[in-house]
Design an enzyme around this catalytic site. Structure first.
Site, mmCIF file in Angstrom:
data_model
loop_
_atom_site.group_PDB
_atom_site.id
_atom_site.type_symbol
_atom_site.label_atom_id
_atom_site.label_comp_id
_atom_site.label_asym_id
_atom_site.label_seq_id
_atom_site.Cartn_x
_atom_site.Cartn_y
_atom_site.Cartn_z
ATOM 1 N N LYS A 21 -2.869 -5.266 -5.134
ATOM 2 C CA LYS A 21 -3.979 -6.055 -5.680
ATOM 3 C C LYS A 21 -4.028 -6.040 -7.193
ATOM 4 O O LYS A 21 -4.605 -6.924 -7.802
ATOM 5 C CB LYS A 21 -5.303 -5.586 -5.082
ATOM 6 C CG LYS A 21 -5.646 -4.139 -5.363
ATOM 7 C CD LYS A 21 -7.026 -3.802 -4.818
ATOM 8 C CE LYS A 21 -7.008 -2.694 -3.792
ATOM 9 N NZ LYS A 21 -6.530 -1.393 -4.244
ATOM 10 N N LYS A 73 3.362 3.811 -11.192
ATOM 11 C CA LYS A 73 2.235 3.263 -11.951
ATOM 12 C C LYS A 73 2.302 3.591 -13.437
ATOM 13 O O LYS A 73 1.661 2.927 -14.243
ATOM 14 C CB LYS A 73 0.906 3.759 -11.360
ATOM 15 C CG LYS A 73 0.593 3.132 -10.003
ATOM 16 C CD LYS A 73 -0.873 3.267 -9.641
ATOM 17 C CE LYS A 73 -1.162 2.483 -8.357
ATOM 18 N NZ LYS A 73 -2.553 2.492 -7.964
ATOM 19 N N LYS A 113 5.831 -3.355 -2.788
ATOM 20 C CA LYS A 113 4.692 -3.612 -1.904
ATOM 21 C C LYS A 113 3.712 -4.583 -2.551
ATOM 22 O O LYS A 113 3.614 -4.657 -3.774
ATOM 23 C CB LYS A 113 4.012 -2.307 -1.501
ATOM 24 C CG LYS A 113 3.053 -1.752 -2.493
ATOM 25 C CD LYS A 113 2.161 -0.690 -1.836
ATOM 26 C CE LYS A 113 1.155 -0.223 -2.868
ATOM 27 N NZ LYS A 113 -0.007 0.408 -2.346
#
Ligand code: AQP
Length: 331
Positions: free
Chosen positions: A197, A113, A194
């Site tokens: 969202k 991230k 993956k």
């Protein structure tokens, strides 16, 4: 024998995806009848990356309503907002002081991230300690998560053990509960990443509230490969294997059945059927979601859930502070 305690959560950091549903929510629903369950919308986690206030508010209510639309029963499971129970932030800080920098630096989710970003908030770095607090506050025995969260759960177990060793038996050491099939749904544009969202490419995920036409469009554009066979082979055909997993999960068929049915057929026919399978699987959830949002009942569900959660969390927090040597406040 007392029921085992289960706790898990989902971040309101975007529109919930089919990955969140298959990897997490379906299991939440299955667990609620046999266990003492706490499911929360982890809004304190969502702010580890910048969130626009109006969007955060809307997404938070949407995630809570989707919990119920997916089949969680507020009479069986406590459904609540993490920020409505202040003990999470407080225990999070206490555990942060016991977490080593090296442990946090090893977290692959942080690496993913923060990669390529100039300004990375410290919250993103210490977030695994807050996640540990979420779990340990409820003395949870089982934590149903996708396999991407396994590393965070290991840290939670280490922190619980460290605390118990330093201050005396206080926390239950939780076990991960990772379902074997469909544990991880991958992105539609890259079968090795993956489905997320918060991805900037909306075509990479199927949102649970996408319209049938959006679903059809996204699946027809989903990446495949230069071959034409519908074969489950994650190494060599990650995208096709992922689409097969989605098919199996949404239809209730096994991967072998999907492979047999589409033997000799091309990707076009398979994708067309897959879109219809996903549309049909999501239709009841979408209808129920619309009813829940229009009734406004979610606010009542969240208030009750927070009350039940606070009762448990405050007892644990008091024990922790006492064990650590905090001076109790006089009454
Ligand atoms: N693609 C996925 N496949 C299977 N399970 C998944 N989960 C998330 N994505 C997939 C599971 O959903 C639960 C909630 O996750 P989260 O919202 O707390 O955070 P996340 O894992 O970081 O999910 P996202 O969708 O990727 O969110 P963003 O983009 O905000 O980071 C977890 O149990 C997770 O395993």
């Amino acid at each position: 024998m007392a029921k085992q305690r289960v706790l898990s959560g989902i971040q309101p950091s975007g529109k919930l995806t089919l990955g969140n549903y298959i990897g997490a929510m379906k299991n939440f629903v299955a667990l609620q009848h046999e266990h003492d369950c706490f499911f929360m919308v982890v809004d304190l986690h969502a702010i580890t990356v910048p969130q626009e206030p109006a969007a955060l508010r809307e997404q938070s209510e949407a995630v809570a309503a989707l919990f119920v639309a997916a089949g969680l029963d507020p009479a069986q499971a406590s459904i609540f907002m993490q920020s409505h129970v202040p003990a999470h932030a407080e225990l999070g800080w206490l555990l942060t002081t016991m977490t080593y920098m090296g442990e946090l630096e090893r977290m692959t989710q942080f690496k993913d991230k923060s990669e390529g970003k100039d300004a990375v908030g410290a919250g993103l770095f210490v977030y695994p300690s807050l996640m540990a607090a979420d779990i340990l506050l409820y003395n949870s025995n089982l934590v149903p998560v996708g396999d991407d969260q396994k590393q965070h759960l290991e840290l939670t177990r280490d922190l619980a053990g460290r605390f118990n060793y330093r201050y005396g038996e206080t926390f239950v050491i939780p076990e991960p509960f990772i379902p074997k099939v469909g544990a991880r749904i991958m992105s539609l544009d890259d079968g090795t990443k993956k489905m997320s969202k918060s991805s900037p490419n909306v075509g990479s995920f199927i949102a649970l509230l996408d319209s049938p036409d959006e679903i059809r469009k996204k699946i027809s554009r989903a990446k495949t490969d230069l071959g034409r066979e519908i074969i489950y082979d994650v190494q060599n055909k990650p995208e096709v294997s992922n689409l097969m997993t989605i098919f199996a999960q949404c239809s209730g068929q096994t991967l072998e059945q999907v492979q047999t049915t589409y033997d000799g057929q091309g990707y076009g026919a398979f994708k067309k059927d897959l879109a219809e399978v996903v549309v049909q699987a999501l239709e009841p959830l979408q209808n129920k979601y619309a009813d829940i949002r229009s009734s406004g009942e979610i606010h009542h569900i969240l208030r009750e859930g927070a009350e039940r959660a606070s009762t448990v969390a405050e007892i644990t927090l008091r024990e922790v502070k006492e064990a650590m040597g905090f001076l109790p406040r006089a009454h």
